[in-house]
Motif scaffolding. Structure first.
Motif, PDB file in Angstrom:
ATOM      1  N   GLY A  32       0.820  -1.204   0.000  1.00 55.07           N
ATOM      2  CA  GLY A  32       0.000   0.000   0.000  1.00 55.07           C
ATOM      3  C   GLY A  32       0.854   1.253   0.000  1.00 55.07           C
ATOM      4  O   GLY A  32       1.810   1.366   0.764  1.00 55.07           O
ATOM      5  N   ILE A  34       1.010   5.522   0.148  1.00 59.00           N
ATOM      6  CA  ILE A  34       0.330   6.723   0.611  1.00 59.00           C
ATOM      7  C   ILE A  34       0.939   7.930  -0.095  1.00 59.00           C
ATOM      8  O   ILE A  34       1.883   7.796  -0.872  1.00 59.00           O
ATOM      9  N   PHE A  79      -7.986   1.865  -0.035  1.00 58.83           N
ATOM     10  CA  PHE A  79      -8.468   2.097   1.326  1.00 58.83           C
ATOM     11  C   PHE A  79      -8.672   3.600   1.480  1.00 58.83           C
ATOM     12  O   PHE A  79      -7.773   4.383   1.165  1.00 58.83           O
ATOM     13  N   THR A  81     -10.591   6.792   4.074  1.00 58.37           N
ATOM     14  CA  THR A  81     -11.153   7.070   5.401  1.00 58.37           C
ATOM     15  C   THR A  81     -12.535   7.695   5.337  1.00 58.37           C
ATOM     16  O   THR A  81     -13.218   7.766   6.349  1.00 58.37           O
ATOM     17  N   VAL A 109     -12.052   2.693   5.835  1.00 55.37           N
ATOM     18  CA  VAL A 109     -11.421   2.262   7.080  1.00 55.37           C
ATOM     19  C   VAL A 109     -11.450   3.404   8.090  1.00 55.37           C
ATOM     20  O   VAL A 109     -11.631   4.564   7.730  1.00 55.37           O
ATOM     21  N   LEU A 112      -5.739   5.467   8.587  1.00 57.69           N
ATOM     22  CA  LEU A 112      -4.635   4.984   7.757  1.00 57.69           C
ATOM     23  C   LEU A 112      -3.320   5.537   8.307  1.00 57.69           C
ATOM     24  O   LEU A 112      -3.328   6.520   9.065  1.00 57.69           O
ATOM     25  N   ASN A 117      -5.629  10.041   3.902  1.00 56.45           N
ATOM     26  CA  ASN A 117      -7.016   9.760   3.545  1.00 56.45           C
ATOM     27  C   ASN A 117      -7.184   8.619   2.554  1.00 56.45           C
ATOM     28  O   ASN A 117      -8.281   8.090   2.393  1.00 56.45           O
ATOM     29  N   GLU A 119      -4.995   5.092   0.642  1.00 62.41           N
ATOM     30  CA  GLU A 119      -3.851   4.189   0.461  1.00 62.41           C
ATOM     31  C   GLU A 119      -4.265   3.170  -0.599  1.00 62.41           C
ATOM     32  O   GLU A 119      -5.391   2.681  -0.575  1.00 62.41           O
TER      33      GLU A 119
END
Length: 126
Positions: A32, A34, A79, A81, A109, A112, A117, A119
């Protein structure tokens, strides 16, 4: 099956006990990513559009290091948020692909790493 560790200075260094990617045979598993700028070491989280572009650029650089590109991606996991950001993230994500899109899921999720916000992880096959 031969396993090869893929790391590039053109994407953020891992922030834990993992690698940017592992290539097993012809399959690349990308951890993952970011919105960490690999040059400045700073997060690019001004807005979710800027953030998603940085994530996708990091992924592109890892794919390139492995001799691949987005056309080789067969699976993505996103993913986020806040599901309210989905349409903006989806629009940016889609710009990096031409032709066939990979299989994908998007999951909201609670949190993270580093408070980001979005990934995204990927699997690619050459």
């Amino acid at each position: 099956m031969e396993k090869q560790i893929i790391n590039t200075t053109n994407a953020p260094a891992p922030i834990g006990p993992y690698n940017q990617a592992v290539k097993a045979g012809s399959t690349l598993f990308i951890s993952g990513q970011i919105a960490l700028n690999p040059e400045s070491g700073k997060l690019e989280t001004d807005d979710v559009i800027v953030e998603t572009h940085r994530v996708m650029q990091n992924l592109r650089n890892i794919l390139s290091e492995a001799g691949m590109d987005f056309s080789d991606v067969v699976k993505s996991t996103i993913f986020i948020t806040d599901m309210n950001d989905f349409s903006q993230i989806n629009e940016v994500y889609g710009k990096y692909f031409s032709g066939y899109f990979p299989a994908r899921e998007t999951v909201q999720v609670a949190a993270l790493p580093k408070g980001v916000n979005v990934e995204i992880s990927m699997i690619a096959i050459k």
